[in-house]
Design a protein around this motif. Sequence first.
Motif, mmCIF file in Angstrom:
data_model
loop_
_atom_site.group_PDB
_atom_site.id
_atom_site.type_symbol
_atom_site.label_atom_id
_atom_site.label_comp_id
_atom_site.label_asym_id
_atom_site.label_seq_id
_atom_site.Cartn_x
_atom_site.Cartn_y
_atom_site.Cartn_z
ATOM 1 N N ILE A 149 0.674 -1.139 0.176
ATOM 2 C CA ILE A 149 -0.102 -0.070 0.006
ATOM 3 C C ILE A 149 0.892 1.292 0.089
ATOM 4 C CG2 ILE A 149 -1.788 -1.275 1.204
ATOM 5 C CD1 ILE A 149 -0.298 1.787 2.931
ATOM 6 N N THR A 150 0.310 2.327 -0.347
ATOM 7 C CA THR A 150 1.140 3.437 -0.624
ATOM 8 C C THR A 150 0.592 4.592 0.441
ATOM 9 O OG1 THR A 150 1.461 3.330 -3.124
ATOM 10 C CG2 THR A 150 1.713 5.671 -1.868
ATOM 11 N N VAL A 151 1.525 5.044 1.242
ATOM 12 C CA VAL A 151 1.008 5.956 2.514
ATOM 13 C C VAL A 151 0.494 7.360 2.058
ATOM 14 C CG1 VAL A 151 1.615 7.009 4.507
ATOM 15 C CG2 VAL A 151 2.312 4.640 3.967
ATOM 16 N N GLY A 152 -0.423 7.951 2.262
ATOM 17 C CA GLY A 152 -0.844 8.946 1.908
ATOM 18 C C GLY A 152 -1.781 9.775 2.815
ATOM 19 N N PRO A 153 -2.672 10.698 2.414
ATOM 20 C CA PRO A 153 -3.555 11.465 3.298
ATOM 21 C C PRO A 153 -4.473 10.641 3.977
ATOM 22 C CG PRO A 153 -3.348 12.676 1.332
ATOM 23 C CD PRO A 153 -2.520 11.239 1.135
ATOM 24 N N ASN A 154 -5.055 9.761 3.481
ATOM 25 C CA ASN A 154 -5.992 8.838 4.007
ATOM 26 C C ASN A 154 -5.380 7.483 4.785
ATOM 27 O OD1 ASN A 154 -7.975 10.374 3.228
ATOM 28 N ND2 ASN A 154 -8.764 8.922 1.713
ATOM 29 N N THR A 155 -3.974 7.588 5.039
ATOM 30 C CA THR A 155 -3.425 6.611 5.538
ATOM 31 C C THR A 155 -2.241 7.071 6.235
ATOM 32 O OG1 THR A 155 -2.339 5.788 3.473
ATOM 33 C CG2 THR A 155 -4.161 4.365 4.298
ATOM 34 N N SER A 156 -2.555 8.099 7.158
ATOM 35 C CA SER A 156 -1.587 8.673 7.654
ATOM 36 C C SER A 156 -1.679 8.817 9.258
ATOM 37 C CB SER A 156 -1.304 10.277 7.223
ATOM 38 O OG SER A 156 -2.682 10.746 7.563
ATOM 39 N N THR A 157 -2.434 8.084 9.710
ATOM 40 C CA THR A 157 -2.659 8.309 11.273
ATOM 41 C C THR A 157 -2.215 6.804 11.589
ATOM 42 O OG1 THR A 157 -5.038 7.481 11.101
ATOM 43 C CG2 THR A 157 -4.398 9.705 11.225
ATOM 44 N N PRO A 158 -1.992 6.336 13.064
ATOM 45 C CA PRO A 158 -1.653 5.059 13.487
ATOM 46 C C PRO A 158 -2.985 4.052 13.487
ATOM 47 C CG PRO A 158 -0.657 6.791 15.133
ATOM 48 C CD PRO A 158 -1.381 7.471 13.898
ATOM 49 N N GLU A 159 -4.042 4.767 13.685
ATOM 50 C CA GLU A 159 -5.539 3.917 13.580
ATOM 51 C C GLU A 159 -5.559 3.473 12.334
ATOM 52 O OE1 GLU A 159 -10.177 4.216 14.424
ATOM 53 O OE2 GLU A 159 -8.977 6.139 14.425
ATOM 54 N N SER A 160 -5.203 4.258 11.043
ATOM 55 C CA SER A 160 -5.232 3.993 9.817
ATOM 56 C C SER A 160 -4.179 2.672 9.441
ATOM 57 C CB SER A 160 -5.392 5.048 8.968
ATOM 58 O OG SER A 160 -4.004 5.556 8.717
ATOM 59 N N TRP A 161 -3.016 2.855 9.918
ATOM 60 C CA TRP A 161 -2.248 1.998 9.841
ATOM 61 C C TRP A 161 -2.616 0.633 10.421
ATOM 62 C CZ3 TRP A 161 1.897 5.552 12.099
ATOM 63 C CH2 TRP A 161 2.219 6.749 11.002
ATOM 64 N N ARG A 162 -3.035 0.506 11.493
ATOM 65 C CA ARG A 162 -3.519 -0.710 12.118
ATOM 66 C C ARG A 162 -4.644 -1.230 11.470
ATOM 67 N NH1 ARG A 162 -2.645 2.514 16.925
ATOM 68 N NH2 ARG A 162 -4.990 3.232 16.943
ATOM 69 N N GLN A 163 -5.543 -0.526 11.050
ATOM 70 C CA GLN A 163 -6.458 -1.184 10.112
ATOM 71 C C GLN A 163 -6.356 -1.938 8.843
ATOM 72 O OE1 GLN A 163 -9.193 2.435 9.728
ATOM 73 N NE2 GLN A 163 -10.212 1.821 11.633
ATOM 74 N N ILE A 164 -5.086 -1.130 8.163
ATOM 75 C CA ILE A 164 -4.800 -1.616 6.827
ATOM 76 C C ILE A 164 -3.735 -3.041 7.298
ATOM 77 C CG2 ILE A 164 -2.984 -0.786 5.281
ATOM 78 C CD1 ILE A 164 -5.294 0.303 4.493
ATOM 79 N N ILE A 165 -3.097 -3.017 8.252
ATOM 80 C CA ILE A 165 -2.347 -4.017 8.429
ATOM 81 C C ILE A 165 -3.187 -5.190 8.712
ATOM 82 C CG2 ILE A 165 -0.417 -5.219 10.252
ATOM 83 C CD1 ILE A 165 0.398 -2.019 10.480
ATOM 84 N N ASP A 166 -4.349 -5.109 9.736
ATOM 85 C CA ASP A 166 -5.132 -6.074 9.929
ATOM 86 C C ASP A 166 -6.055 -6.444 8.943
ATOM 87 O OD1 ASP A 166 -4.797 -5.988 12.871
ATOM 88 O OD2 ASP A 166 -6.232 -4.816 13.123
ATOM 89 N N SER A 167 -6.237 -5.612 7.863
ATOM 90 C CA SER A 167 -6.842 -5.877 6.574
ATOM 91 C C SER A 167 -5.897 -6.722 5.524
ATOM 92 C CB SER A 167 -7.252 -4.779 5.704
ATOM 93 O OG SER A 167 -8.404 -4.242 6.652
ATOM 94 N N GLY A 168 -4.662 -7.040 5.712
ATOM 95 C CA GLY A 168 -3.996 -7.680 5.009
ATOM 96 C C GLY A 168 -2.738 -7.375 4.363
ATOM 97 N N ALA A 169 -2.385 -6.002 4.411
ATOM 98 C CA ALA A 169 -1.105 -5.377 3.987
ATOM 99 C C ALA A 169 0.058 -5.905 4.551
ATOM 100 C CB ALA A 169 -1.275 -3.924 4.302
ATOM 101 N N ASP A 170 0.988 -6.301 3.486
ATOM 102 C CA ASP A 170 2.470 -6.760 3.974
ATOM 103 C C ASP A 170 3.639 -5.941 3.733
ATOM 104 O OD1 ASP A 170 1.719 -9.809 3.659
ATOM 105 O OD2 ASP A 170 0.655 -9.013 1.663
ATOM 106 N N ALA A 171 3.178 -4.570 2.997
ATOM 107 C CA ALA A 171 4.236 -3.700 2.667
ATOM 108 C C ALA A 171 3.732 -2.249 2.651
ATOM 109 C CB ALA A 171 5.199 -3.983 1.595
ATOM 110 N N PHE A 172 4.281 -1.341 3.094
ATOM 111 C CA PHE A 172 4.153 0.252 3.263
ATOM 112 C C PHE A 172 5.022 0.923 2.166
ATOM 113 C CE2 PHE A 172 0.981 1.531 6.591
ATOM 114 C CZ PHE A 172 0.535 0.190 6.854
ATOM 115 N N ARG A 173 4.509 1.510 1.055
ATOM 116 C CA ARG A 173 5.540 2.342 0.185
ATOM 117 C C ARG A 173 5.314 3.848 0.685
ATOM 118 N NH1 ARG A 173 3.123 4.639 -5.018
ATOM 119 N NH2 ARG A 173 4.742 5.732 -6.222
ATOM 120 N N PHE A 174 6.566 4.414 0.785
ATOM 121 C CA PHE A 174 6.645 5.766 1.253
ATOM 122 C C PHE A 174 7.075 6.741 0.024
ATOM 123 C CE2 PHE A 174 6.927 3.153 4.978
ATOM 124 C CZ PHE A 174 6.185 3.955 5.928
ATOM 125 N N PRO A 175 6.392 7.301 -0.667
ATOM 126 C CA PRO A 175 6.800 7.937 -1.984
ATOM 127 C C PRO A 175 7.529 9.510 -1.701
ATOM 128 C CG PRO A 175 4.589 8.427 -1.698
ATOM 129 C CD PRO A 175 4.902 7.418 -0.603
#
Length: 347
Positions: free
Chosen positions: A6-32
Amino acid sequence: MTKIVITVGPNTSTPESWRQIIDSGADAFRFPASKFGVDVLTDQAWSVAKEADGLGAKLDLLLDLPGSKTRLTNDNGFPLDPQRPVRVAFSPEEADPRLDPPRLGISGGGLDEVAVGDVLVTGDGEEALAVEAVADDHCIARPLTSGELGRRRGVTVSGRSNASESLTAGDREGLETLGAAPFTGVIVSFVESAKTVREVKESLARSFGNRPPPAVIAKVETAAGIGAIQEILDESDGVLLGRGDLLLDVGPIEFYDACRSVLKAADKQGVPAIVGTQLLVSLSNTWLPNRSELAYVSHLIEKRVHGLMLSTETTVGKHPTRTVAMLSSLIERYGAESGRLPLFRAS
């Protein structure tokens, strides 16, 4: 099993959003690094790593170096109206939609040879403007689409090769500072030769000393990169098929063959391949994904592509968590254990 990047951006910029994304199945975070400095992204990566550790998850953290790319200067959305031609300066002038005509500037150069009749295409092809007049320091272009330009989108001339410099001075400076960063991989944009990959590896070796450096992932997104794919694969730890810029460079008719050639070469050589982006972008605005997206993504999963990278879906899309969950379900349904190593992170 295919991994989700997943690419980190405005809608994935908080600890809560990161936890939700990880719980949903993300394996890697991309930081552009196209819009933020490496120091800012390093701090953010440490925060993501902390949340992942708390969940017992092992993530790949991928820094994406942008290379040299011509970009528009608008920091906010910029409305396009076919009834209002736009003045596009060939320098980084401040964008202002309130002027008459509305004004855009560019950074990175690359438009000083435009001619009347050229079509300027933005982003991954979402918007387009036809050049109607050219002066020494600007051109006048009429929008061919009605929409809103996203922040600092790339801009290219349709039908012209868009080869760019792989490593800028800023990229090189950032590489020298990564020794204390948590990144497990570095994505290098616009790779067109093995020489670029070797330069990145040498820089990372200096930064990391006796510690294992991050993997080097070559982003192939130009016709020249396609032509040098074998030598690039020989030096790279992985390859990222950058479909957006590749489409702009090779055109819609050659696009599929170009993508297929990269994936076939990577598979034959056993080099991990990531496919990006706009894989389930329809989910940003609709409840169900487009049928064509579902079919192609499922095909890639069935073909055991190593990674699928989301961008718009997780940066500004309205439903990033639901999109990741959908992709995770497709992988569970159509994926199979490939017998290969994990994406890039050492277990």
